[in-house]
Design a protein around this motif. Structure first.
Motif, PDB file in Angstrom:
ATOM      1  N   CYS A 111       0.828  -1.204   0.000  1.00 33.13           N
ATOM      2  CA  CYS A 111       0.000   0.000   0.000  1.00 33.13           C
ATOM      3  C   CYS A 111       0.867   1.259   0.000  1.00 33.13           C
ATOM      4  CB  CYS A 111      -0.925   0.005   1.211  1.00 33.13           C
ATOM      5  SG  CYS A 111      -2.178  -1.296   1.212  1.00 33.13           S
ATOM      6  N   ALA A 112       1.909   1.245   0.823  1.00 28.98           N
ATOM      7  CA  ALA A 112       2.794   2.407   0.896  1.00 28.98           C
ATOM      8  C   ALA A 112       3.496   2.641  -0.434  1.00 28.98           C
ATOM      9  CB  ALA A 112       3.819   2.209   2.012  1.00 28.98           C
ATOM     10  N   GLY A 113       3.894   1.563  -1.092  1.00 27.29           N
ATOM     11  CA  GLY A 113       4.545   1.695  -2.391  1.00 27.29           C
ATOM     12  C   GLY A 113       3.604   2.243  -3.450  1.00 27.29           C
ATOM     13  N   ALA A 114       2.359   1.754  -3.444  1.00 29.40           N
ATOM     14  CA  ALA A 114       1.369   2.242  -4.409  1.00 29.40           C
ATOM     15  C   ALA A 114       1.067   3.716  -4.172  1.00 29.40           C
ATOM     16  CB  ALA A 114       0.089   1.413  -4.298  1.00 29.40           C
ATOM     17  N   LEU A 115       1.010   4.104  -2.911  1.00 25.38           N
ATOM     18  CA  LEU A 115       0.739   5.500  -2.567  1.00 25.38           C
ATOM     19  C   LEU A 115       1.884   6.402  -3.032  1.00 25.38           C
ATOM     20  CD1 LEU A 115      -1.386   7.216  -1.060  1.00 25.38           C
ATOM     21  CD2 LEU A 115      -0.036   6.887   1.017  1.00 25.38           C
ATOM     22  N   ALA A 116       3.115   5.969  -2.800  1.00 30.52           N
ATOM     23  CA  ALA A 116       4.277   6.761  -3.216  1.00 30.52           C
ATOM     24  C   ALA A 116       4.334   6.895  -4.736  1.00 30.52           C
ATOM     25  CB  ALA A 116       5.556   6.116  -2.689  1.00 30.52           C
ATOM     26  N   ALA A 117       4.022   5.809  -5.448  1.00 34.30           N
ATOM     27  CA  ALA A 117       4.041   5.852  -6.912  1.00 34.30           C
ATOM     28  C   ALA A 117       2.982   6.819  -7.438  1.00 34.30           C
ATOM     29  CB  ALA A 117       3.813   4.453  -7.474  1.00 34.30           C
ATOM     30  N   ALA A 118       1.818   6.819  -6.805  1.00 30.26           N
ATOM     31  CA  ALA A 118       0.752   7.728  -7.220  1.00 30.26           C
ATOM     32  C   ALA A 118       1.161   9.180  -6.996  1.00 30.26           C
ATOM     33  CB  ALA A 118      -0.530   7.409  -6.455  1.00 30.26           C
ATOM     34  N   ASP A 157       4.228  10.377  -6.900  1.00 25.52           N
ATOM     35  CA  ASP A 157       5.262  10.717  -7.880  1.00 25.52           C
ATOM     36  C   ASP A 157       4.639  11.052  -9.229  1.00 25.52           C
ATOM     37  OD1 ASP A 157       7.246  10.337  -6.026  1.00 25.52           O
ATOM     38  OD2 ASP A 157       7.779   8.315  -6.715  1.00 25.52           O
ATOM     39  N   ARG A 158       3.625  10.276  -9.618  1.00 27.05           N
ATOM     40  CA  ARG A 158       2.957  10.522 -10.896  1.00 27.05           C
ATOM     41  C   ARG A 158       2.264  11.883 -10.886  1.00 27.05           C
ATOM     42  NH1 ARG A 158       3.222  10.219 -16.136  1.00 27.05           N
ATOM     43  NH2 ARG A 158       1.211   9.957 -17.186  1.00 27.05           N
ATOM     44  N   ALA A 159       1.571  12.188  -9.797  1.00 24.81           N
ATOM     45  CA  ALA A 159       0.860  13.464  -9.701  1.00 24.81           C
ATOM     46  C   ALA A 159       1.823  14.641  -9.732  1.00 24.81           C
ATOM     47  CB  ALA A 159       0.029  13.496  -8.420  1.00 24.81           C
ATOM     48  N   ARG A 160       2.913  14.535  -8.996  1.00 24.03           N
ATOM     49  CA  ARG A 160       3.892  15.638  -8.957  1.00 24.03           C
ATOM     50  C   ARG A 160       4.569  15.818 -10.311  1.00 24.03           C
ATOM     51  NH1 ARG A 160       5.156  13.224  -3.509  1.00 24.03           N
ATOM     52  NH2 ARG A 160       4.165  14.626  -1.991  1.00 24.03           N
ATOM     53  N   GLY A 161       4.762  14.721 -11.024  1.00 22.37           N
ATOM     54  CA  GLY A 161       5.357  14.826 -12.343  1.00 22.37           C
ATOM     55  C   GLY A 161       4.448  15.523 -13.342  1.00 22.37           C
ATOM     56  N   LEU A 162       3.143  15.301 -13.207  1.00 22.63           N
ATOM     57  CA  LEU A 162       2.180  15.902 -14.129  1.00 22.63           C
ATOM     58  C   LEU A 162       1.825  17.333 -13.749  1.00 22.63           C
ATOM     59  CD1 LEU A 162      -0.278  12.896 -14.554  1.00 22.63           C
ATOM     60  CD2 LEU A 162       1.290  13.786 -16.284  1.00 22.63           C
ATOM     61  N   ALA A 163       1.809  17.614 -12.445  1.00 24.72           N
ATOM     62  CA  ALA A 163       1.379  18.935 -11.969  1.00 24.72           C
ATOM     63  C   ALA A 163       2.320  19.400 -10.864  1.00 24.72           C
ATOM     64  CB  ALA A 163      -0.060  18.867 -11.470  1.00 24.72           C
ATOM     65  N   PRO A 164       3.531  19.810 -11.224  1.00 26.94           N
ATOM     66  CA  PRO A 164       4.535  20.155 -10.201  1.00 26.94           C
ATOM     67  C   PRO A 164       4.153  21.330  -9.315  1.00 26.94           C
ATOM     68  CG  PRO A 164       5.290  20.741 -12.414  1.00 26.94           C
ATOM     69  CD  PRO A 164       4.067  19.914 -12.588  1.00 26.94           C
ATOM     70  N   VAL A 199       1.141  21.843  -8.083  1.00 25.82           N
ATOM     71  CA  VAL A 199       0.012  21.477  -7.222  1.00 25.82           C
ATOM     72  C   VAL A 199       0.531  20.885  -5.911  1.00 25.82           C
ATOM     73  CG1 VAL A 199      -1.952  19.902  -6.961  1.00 25.82           C
ATOM     74  CG2 VAL A 199      -1.587  21.094  -9.132  1.00 25.82           C
ATOM     75  N   PRO A 200       0.092  21.407  -4.764  1.00 20.42           N
ATOM     76  CA  PRO A 200       0.477  20.800  -3.482  1.00 20.42           C
ATOM     77  C   PRO A 200      -0.097  19.383  -3.380  1.00 20.42           C
ATOM     78  CG  PRO A 200      -0.479  22.991  -3.162  1.00 20.42           C
ATOM     79  CD  PRO A 200      -0.749  22.609  -4.576  1.00 20.42           C
ATOM     80  N   VAL A 201       0.753  18.411  -3.088  1.00 15.74           N
ATOM     81  CA  VAL A 201       0.331  17.014  -2.996  1.00 15.74           C
ATOM     82  C   VAL A 201       0.655  16.482  -1.607  1.00 15.74           C
ATOM     83  CG1 VAL A 201       0.630  14.669  -3.884  1.00 15.74           C
ATOM     84  CG2 VAL A 201       0.690  16.621  -5.463  1.00 15.74           C
ATOM     85  N   ILE A 202      -0.349  15.932  -0.948  1.00 18.23           N
ATOM     86  CA  ILE A 202      -0.131  15.257   0.327  1.00 18.23           C
ATOM     87  C   ILE A 202      -0.680  13.842   0.210  1.00 18.23           C
ATOM     88  CG2 ILE A 202      -0.147  17.344   1.734  1.00 18.23           C
ATOM     89  CD1 ILE A 202      -3.032  16.803   2.448  1.00 18.23           C
ATOM     90  N   THR A 203      -0.133  12.935   1.003  1.00 16.17           N
ATOM     91  CA  THR A 203      -0.562  11.539   0.945  1.00 16.17           C
ATOM     92  C   THR A 203      -0.847  11.023   2.348  1.00 16.17           C
ATOM     93  OG1 THR A 203       1.695  10.657   1.131  1.00 16.17           O
ATOM     94  CG2 THR A 203       0.876  11.147  -1.093  1.00 16.17           C
ATOM     95  N   GLU A 204      -1.693  10.008   2.402  1.00 20.18           N
ATOM     96  CA  GLU A 204      -1.942   9.364   3.693  1.00 20.18           C
ATOM     97  C   GLU A 204      -2.398   7.929   3.474  1.00 20.18           C
ATOM     98  OE1 GLU A 204      -4.136  10.041   8.020  1.00 20.18           O
ATOM     99  OE2 GLU A 204      -4.262  11.578   6.457  1.00 20.18           O
ATOM    100  N   LEU A 205      -1.822   7.042   4.268  1.00 18.37           N
ATOM    101  CA  LEU A 205      -2.221   5.641   4.296  1.00 18.37           C
ATOM    102  C   LEU A 205      -3.277   5.495   5.386  1.00 18.37           C
ATOM    103  CD1 LEU A 205      -1.352   3.009   2.848  1.00 18.37           C
ATOM    104  CD2 LEU A 205       0.188   2.590   4.774  1.00 18.37           C
ATOM    105  N   LEU A 206      -4.476   5.077   5.000  1.00 20.66           N
ATOM    106  CA  LEU A 206      -5.591   5.031   5.943  1.00 20.66           C
ATOM    107  C   LEU A 206      -5.922   3.592   6.323  1.00 20.66           C
ATOM    108  CD1 LEU A 206      -7.984   7.585   4.200  1.00 20.66           C
ATOM    109  CD2 LEU A 206      -6.414   8.031   6.097  1.00 20.66           C
ATOM    110  N   PRO A 207      -6.196   3.352   7.592  1.00 22.25           N
ATOM    111  CA  PRO A 207      -6.645   2.024   8.012  1.00 22.25           C
ATOM    112  C   PRO A 207      -8.160   1.914   7.876  1.00 22.25           C
ATOM    113  CG  PRO A 207      -6.397   3.421   9.926  1.00 22.25           C
ATOM    114  CD  PRO A 207      -6.009   4.270   8.728  1.00 22.25           C
ATOM    115  N   GLY A 208      -8.661   0.720   8.062  1.00 22.34           N
ATOM    116  CA  GLY A 208     -10.103   0.548   8.169  1.00 22.34           C
ATOM    117  C   GLY A 208     -10.784   0.157   6.882  1.00 22.34           C
TER     118      GLY A 208
END
Length: 243
Positions: free
Chosen positions: A50-57, A59-66, A68-77
């Motif tokens: 999950c952490a790897g998929a989140l990081a890859a996503a 990276d893709r967003a920052r590459g397309l829209a440098p 744009v502020p991008v934050i990530t979070e791994l959510l439980p539940g």
């Protein structure tokens, strides 16, 4: 504080397409991007995946829209509960049409509980046609959909087509004339004079009418509930590329 578009990811190709759509929308509308992965209980190694998929996503967003502020979070539940909670402070929630985590299926069953717009991005994406379509049935939910649709059309600088499905044989038919449809749309024309807003009255069932209109659109917007059943029409047709 920058308002965020939330995009749910799960490492699948449709989720990647959703990230690309959300990044472009955030850049176009001057918003931030919050990428979340709901890591439900899975076999050993799931958290790392999950952490790897989140990081890859991200990276893709920052590459397309440098810019744009991008934050990530791994959510439980649970995906349903987590994404509904994410919708409350968000501008919108963006999901892929299919994926490992069943995000689209969650939306089909729970869209009425989301606090704001939910975007389901088809995969693969269609060729841009340059238009936004919104289904209108006269309900308050349709008016909320109109607000999002006209903002999207304005940001994209494309026309907005407002589709009314008229069923003369149905007792609840509410649009009897093109004039009545125009009267519902005129306040939006006054509020957004720079957006070309076209009202269309089409005889037929809302499912067929909206599917036909959406086939040539970049974005189809519907209310979560309403008289004409537009939301059910779109969500039931996700796999056919209506959204």
């Amino acid at each position: 504080m920058t308002l965020n578009i939330v995009v749910g990811v799960d490492g699948s190709a449709p989720a990647r397409t959703a990230v690309e759509w959300a990044a472009a929308d955030a850049r176009r509308r001057g918003l931030g991007l919050r990428i979340v992965h709901v890591c439900e209980q899975r076999p050993y190694g799931a958290v790392e995946y999950c952490a790897g998929a989140l990081a890859a996503a991200a990276d893709r967003a920052r590459g397309l829209a440098p810019d744009v502020p991008v934050i990530t979070e791994l959510l439980p539940g649970n995906s349903v509960d987590a994404l509904i909670a994410e919708s409350r402070p968000a501008d919108s929630v963006v999901l892929g049409s299919r994926g490992l985590g069943g995000f689209a299926g969650m939306v089909v069953g729970s869209v009425g509980h989301a606090a704001g717009p939910v975007v389901i991005v088809r995969d693969p994406p269609g060729t841009p046609q340059g238009g936004v379509v919104v289904g209108h049935d006269g309900s308050e939910h349709a008016e909320a959909a109109m607000e999002y649709a006209v903002e999207q059309a304005g940001a994209r600088r494309v026309p907005l087509r407002v589709v009314f499905a008229r069923r003369p044989w149905h007792a609840s038919a509410f649009v009897d004339t093109a004039r009545e449809a125009a009267q519902r749309v005129d306040p939006w024309r006054a509020k957004w004079p720079d957006v070309e807003i076209i009202d269309i009255v089409q005889d037929g069932h809302p499912v067929a009418v909206l599917a036909a209109a959406g086939a040539s659109a970049d974005l189809v917007v519907v209310g979560s509930r309403g008289l004409g059943g537009f939301a059910a029409a779109v969500l039931g047709s996700v796999s056919h590329g209506v959204t």
